[in-house]
Design a protein around this motif. Structure first.
Motif, PDB file in Angstrom:
ATOM      1  N   UNK A  73     -54.049  16.405 -47.966  1.00 54.36           N
ATOM      2  CA  UNK A  73     -52.544  16.359 -47.601  1.00 54.36           C
ATOM      3  C   UNK A  73     -51.623  16.228 -48.281  1.00 54.36           C
ATOM      4  N   UNK A  74     -51.486  17.184 -49.382  1.00 52.08           N
ATOM      5  CA  UNK A  74     -50.825  17.607 -49.915  1.00 52.08           C
ATOM      6  C   UNK A  74     -50.931  18.954 -49.939  1.00 52.08           C
ATOM      7  N   UNK A  75     -51.942  19.472 -49.545  1.00 53.73           N
ATOM      8  CA  UNK A  75     -52.040  20.907 -49.060  1.00 53.73           C
ATOM      9  C   UNK A  75     -51.370  21.107 -48.133  1.00 53.73           C
ATOM     10  N   UNK A  76     -51.305  20.191 -46.766  1.00 55.34           N
ATOM     11  CA  UNK A  76     -51.063  20.252 -45.394  1.00 55.34           C
ATOM     12  C   UNK A  76     -49.561  19.849 -45.635  1.00 55.34           C
ATOM     13  N   UNK A  77     -48.971  19.306 -46.605  1.00 57.76           N
ATOM     14  CA  UNK A  77     -47.612  18.987 -47.371  1.00 57.76           C
ATOM     15  C   UNK A  77     -47.085  20.239 -47.152  1.00 57.76           C
ATOM     16  N   UNK A  78     -47.877  20.941 -48.028  1.00 60.17           N
ATOM     17  CA  UNK A  78     -46.909  22.143 -49.268  1.00 60.17           C
ATOM     18  C   UNK A  78     -46.528  23.050 -48.154  1.00 60.17           C
ATOM     19  N   UNK A  79     -48.305  23.224 -47.180  1.00 60.79           N
ATOM     20  CA  UNK A  79     -47.806  25.097 -46.255  1.00 60.79           C
ATOM     21  C   UNK A  79     -47.197  23.841 -45.504  1.00 60.79           C
ATOM     22  N   UNK A 112     -51.720  20.541 -58.970  1.00 57.02           N
ATOM     23  CA  UNK A 112     -52.204  20.410 -58.259  1.00 57.02           C
ATOM     24  C   UNK A 112     -50.679  21.538 -57.151  1.00 57.02           C
ATOM     25  N   UNK A 113     -49.770  20.348 -57.769  1.00 57.13           N
ATOM     26  CA  UNK A 113     -48.171  21.109 -56.922  1.00 57.13           C
ATOM     27  C   UNK A 113     -48.035  22.082 -57.453  1.00 57.13           C
ATOM     28  N   UNK A 161     -39.653  11.616 -50.077  1.00 59.86           N
ATOM     29  CA  UNK A 161     -40.617  12.419 -49.568  1.00 59.86           C
ATOM     30  C   UNK A 161     -40.284  13.788 -50.415  1.00 59.86           C
ATOM     31  N   UNK A 162     -38.871  14.287 -49.660  1.00 54.02           N
ATOM     32  CA  UNK A 162     -37.834  15.108 -49.773  1.00 54.02           C
ATOM     33  C   UNK A 162     -37.356  15.190 -50.942  1.00 54.02           C
ATOM     34  N   UNK A 163     -36.945  14.158 -52.103  1.00 49.56           N
ATOM     35  CA  UNK A 163     -37.106  14.595 -53.637  1.00 49.56           C
ATOM     36  C   UNK A 163     -37.921  15.527 -54.426  1.00 49.56           C
ATOM     37  N   UNK A 166     -47.734  22.313 -42.657  1.00 47.13           N
ATOM     38  CA  UNK A 166     -48.069  22.054 -41.721  1.00 47.13           C
ATOM     39  C   UNK A 166     -48.212  20.635 -41.075  1.00 47.13           C
ATOM     40  N   UNK A 167     -47.544  20.222 -41.015  1.00 49.96           N
ATOM     41  CA  UNK A 167     -47.153  18.712 -40.588  1.00 49.96           C
ATOM     42  C   UNK A 167     -47.482  18.212 -39.127  1.00 49.96           C
ATOM     43  N   UNK A 168     -48.083  19.795 -38.820  1.00 51.81           N
ATOM     44  CA  UNK A 168     -47.956  19.398 -36.919  1.00 51.81           C
ATOM     45  C   UNK A 168     -49.792  18.241 -37.301  1.00 51.81           C
ATOM     46  N   UNK A 169     -50.907  19.979 -37.934  1.00 55.12           N
ATOM     47  CA  UNK A 169     -51.822  19.474 -37.890  1.00 55.12           C
ATOM     48  C   UNK A 169     -51.975  18.116 -38.351  1.00 55.12           C
ATOM     49  N   UNK A 170     -50.627  17.245 -39.581  1.00 52.49           N
ATOM     50  CA  UNK A 170     -50.151  16.421 -40.469  1.00 52.49           C
ATOM     51  C   UNK A 170     -50.400  15.210 -39.482  1.00 52.49           C
ATOM     52  N   UNK A 171     -49.501  14.621 -38.382  1.00 53.33           N
ATOM     53  CA  UNK A 171     -48.829  13.762 -37.254  1.00 53.33           C
ATOM     54  C   UNK A 171     -49.911  13.941 -36.512  1.00 53.33           C
TER      55      UNK A 171
END
Length: 478
Positions: free
Chosen positions: A342-348, A269-270, A54-56, A350-355
Motif C-alpha cells: 500500500x505504501x508503494x501504491x500511495x506513493x505512486x 522505504x519512502x 496522510x497529506x501531512x 495509484x489510488x484507483x487500485x487502492x480504492x
C-alpha cells in the motif's frame, strides 16, 4: 526499530494489564456500548481527520525542502479547524437523537477524545519523518502509562465506569497539547504573523491527495470493524462486548509488533521510493521478509497458546471466545504485510487500485458477515475477516506489481522460516505429550512460549537480523 518496539510495548502492556482487570469489573453489555461509540468515532476520524495526517506525511519533505514550513503548518491548521467544525455538528445531532443518557455521556467523551487524538497524531508526523524515534516513542510510552494510572484513579477512587476509557487518555491528550504548544511558542508566534497569499491553493493540494486516500482509509476501518454492527444487528451488546474485547487483545498483540516494524522502516522505504524508485521493489521485498521473520513466529506461538492468553487477559464472561484468536492473529499479520504494497501504491498515486482493492474486500467482508453471523454466530466474523485480509494482501501486491518471492535468496530465507515454524509445531506437540500434567498451567504456557521462540531463533539463526552480519542485507539501500 527497537525504539518503536519500546513505543508500542508500553501501550500493549497497559492494554494487557487493563483487560483482565476491567473485564472482571465491567459487563459485556457496558463493553458493547463503549465499543459502538469508539468504533463510530474511529470511522468519523478516518473520514474527517486521518486524510489530513496522510497529506501531512506526503508533503512534509517537499515543504521542508522548499523552506515553507510555515505554509505547511498553516495549511494543516486550516484543514483541521474545518473538519473539527463538521465533526462537532455531527456529534451535536447524534447526541440529541440518542435517548440513552449514559450513551450520551459516552458520545460526548468520545468526541473530545477523537478530536484531541487526531490533532496530536498530525503534530507528531514531523518527529516520525525526521526519524526522531527516541523522542516520539518516549512520548507515546509516557502517554500510555500515565493514561493507565489515571484510569485506575478514576475507576477505583472516583467510581467512574467505562466512560473513563475515554476520559483518562483525554486528560493526557490535553496536557500533551499544552506542552507541545508551549515548547513551540516561538514558532507559533512566527506562524501567527506569516501571511500566505496562496493558502487556498495549498489546501486544495492537501485535500486532493487526502480525498484519494479517504475511500481507502474508510474501507480499511469498515473491514476491521463493520462486523460489530452486524453482530449487534443479529445479537446484542453482550456479544459485541465479548467479540470486540477478544479481537482487541488478539489483534493488538500482533498489530503492535507490525506497527513498530512498519514505523521504523517507513522513512527508509519512502526515501527509496523518492530517490531510487527503480530499485524500491527489491528493498520492499527485503523489508517485508524482515517483518515476516519477526511477526510470523509470534503469530504462530500466540495462536498455539490462545486458550492460556484468554485465561490470563480476559474475565470469565469473555474467555469462551478464545477459539477466535488464531484467526485474528493471522489477520493482523496479513494486514501488516499489506502495508508494504500500500505504501508503494500511495506513493505512486495509484489510488484507483487502492480504492478498488479495499472496496472489493470490504464488500466481501460485509456480505460474508451478513450471511454467516446470523446463521452460525458471531464467532464466524473472525473467519470472514481472515479470508478478507488474505484476499486484500493478494490484490495489493498484484496491483503494485510486486513479487516478494522473486529473488532466489529471499525464497531461500522464507524456506528457512518455514522450517523454523515446523520446528515450533513439533516442539509444541512433544512438550504436551511429555508434560501433559502441566499443560493447563499458565506459567507452563509462558515458559513454553519463550522456549518455542528460542527454538525458532536457533533454527533460523543464519538469516536472523539479530545476527549482525545479516541486518545490512535486509535494510541497506543498494
Amino acid at each position: 526499530m527497537l525504539w518503536y518496539l519500546f513505543g508500542v510495548f508500553l501501550p500493549m502492556a497497559t492494554l494487557f494489564i487493563r483487560s483482565p482487570i476491567y473485564t472482571r469489573i465491567f459487563s459485556p453489555e457496558l463493553y458493547g456500548k463503549y465499543t459502538m461509540v469508539y468504533i463510530t468515532y474511529t470511522y468519523l476520524s478516518a473520514i474527517f481527520f486521518q486524510w489530513i495526517t496522510s497529506s501531512a506525511w506526503r508533503y512534509f519533505k517537499k515543504y521542508t525542502n522548499q523552506l515553507k514550513t510555515e505554509t505547511y503548518s498553516q495549511t494543516l491548521i486550516r484543514l483541521y479547524l474545518l473538519t473539527f467544525l463538521i465533526l462537532t455538528i455531527i456529534t451535536f445531532i447524534w447526541y440529541h437523537l440518542t435517548q440513552d443518557s449514559y450513551q450520551r455521556k459516552l458520545i460526548f467523551m468520545g468526541f473530545l477524545y477523537a478530536s484531541t487524538q487526531e490533532m496530536i497524531n498530525t503534530l507528531l508526523v514531523s518527529m516520525r519523518m525526521k526519524a526522531e524515534a527516541k523522542k516520539y516513542n518516549l512520548i507515546n510510552g509516557l502517554r500510555a502509562v500515565t493514561s493507565f494510572l489515571i484510569l485506575l484513579l478514576l475507576t477505583f477512587i472516583y467510581n467512574y465506569t467505562i466512560e473513563a476509557f475515554f476520559l483518562a487518555p483525554l486528560i493526557i491528550n490535553v496536557i500533551l497539547l499544552i506542552s507541545l504548544i508551549f515548547n513551540q511558542k516561538k514558532y507559533l508566534y512566527r506562524l501567527w504573523f506569516h501571511k500566505e497569499k496562496n493558502l487556498s491553493a495549498h489546501s486544495k493540494r492537501f485535500y486532493r491527495y487526502g480525498l484519494t486516500t479517504l475511500v481507502f482509509t474508510t474501507c480499511i476501518f469498515l473491514l476491521a470493524t463493520s462486523d460489530r454492527y452486524i453482530i449487534l444487528l443479529s445479537g446484542n451488546y453482550n456479544e459485541v462486548g465479548i467479540y470486540n474485547q477478544t479481537y482487541n487483545i488478539a489483534n493488538m498483540s500482533i498489530a503492535a509488533i507490525l506497527m513498530a516494524i512498519n514505523a521504523a522502516l517507513n522513512p527508509l522505504l519512502l526515501n527509496s521510493l523518492e530517490t531510487k524508485p527503480n530499485k524500491s521493489d527489491e528493498l520492499l521485498s527485503r523489508l517485508l521478509l524482515l517483518a515476516m521473520y519477526i511477526g510470523l513466529p509470534f503469530t504462530i506461538i500466540f495462536s498455539i497458546l490462545s486458550k492460556h492468553i484468554a485465561q490470563l487477559l480476559l474475565g470469565p464472561e469473555f474467555r469462551s471466545a478464545y477459539l477466535l484468536m488464531p484467526f485474528i492473529f493471522l489477520s493482523a499479520l496479513l494486514f501488516g504485510a499489506s502495508h508494504f504494497a500500500s505504501v508503494k501504491l500511495k506513493f505512486k498515486n495509484m489510488f484507483r487500485q487502492l480504492m478498488l482493492s479495499s472496496g472489493i474486500v470490504t464488500c466481501l467482508n460485509i456480505l460474508l458477515n451478513l450471511w454467516w453471523v446470523p446463521l452460525y454466530g458471531y464467532e464466524w466474523a473472525a473467519v470472514s475477516t481472515l479470508l478478507s485480509y488474505l484476499l486484500f494482501a493478494i490484490l495489493l501486491f498484484y496491483s503494485a506489481k510486486i513479487n516478494p518471492f522473486k529473488s532466489s535468496k529471499i525464497r531461500h530465507s522464507y524456506l528457512i522460516i518455514v522450517l523454523g515454524i515446523i520446528a515450533v509445531f513439533i516442539s509444541h506437540i512433544l512438550f504436551h505429550r511429555m508434560l501433559r500434567q502441566f499443560q493447563d498451567s499458565s506459567l507452563f504456557a509462558i515458559v513454553e512460549g519463550v522456549i518455542l521462540l528460542a527454538i525458532f531463533a536457533l533454527v533460523t539463526w543464519n538469516i536472523s537480523p539479530i545476527n549482525k552480519k545479516n541486518i545490512s542485507g535486509y535494510v541497506q539501500m543498494d
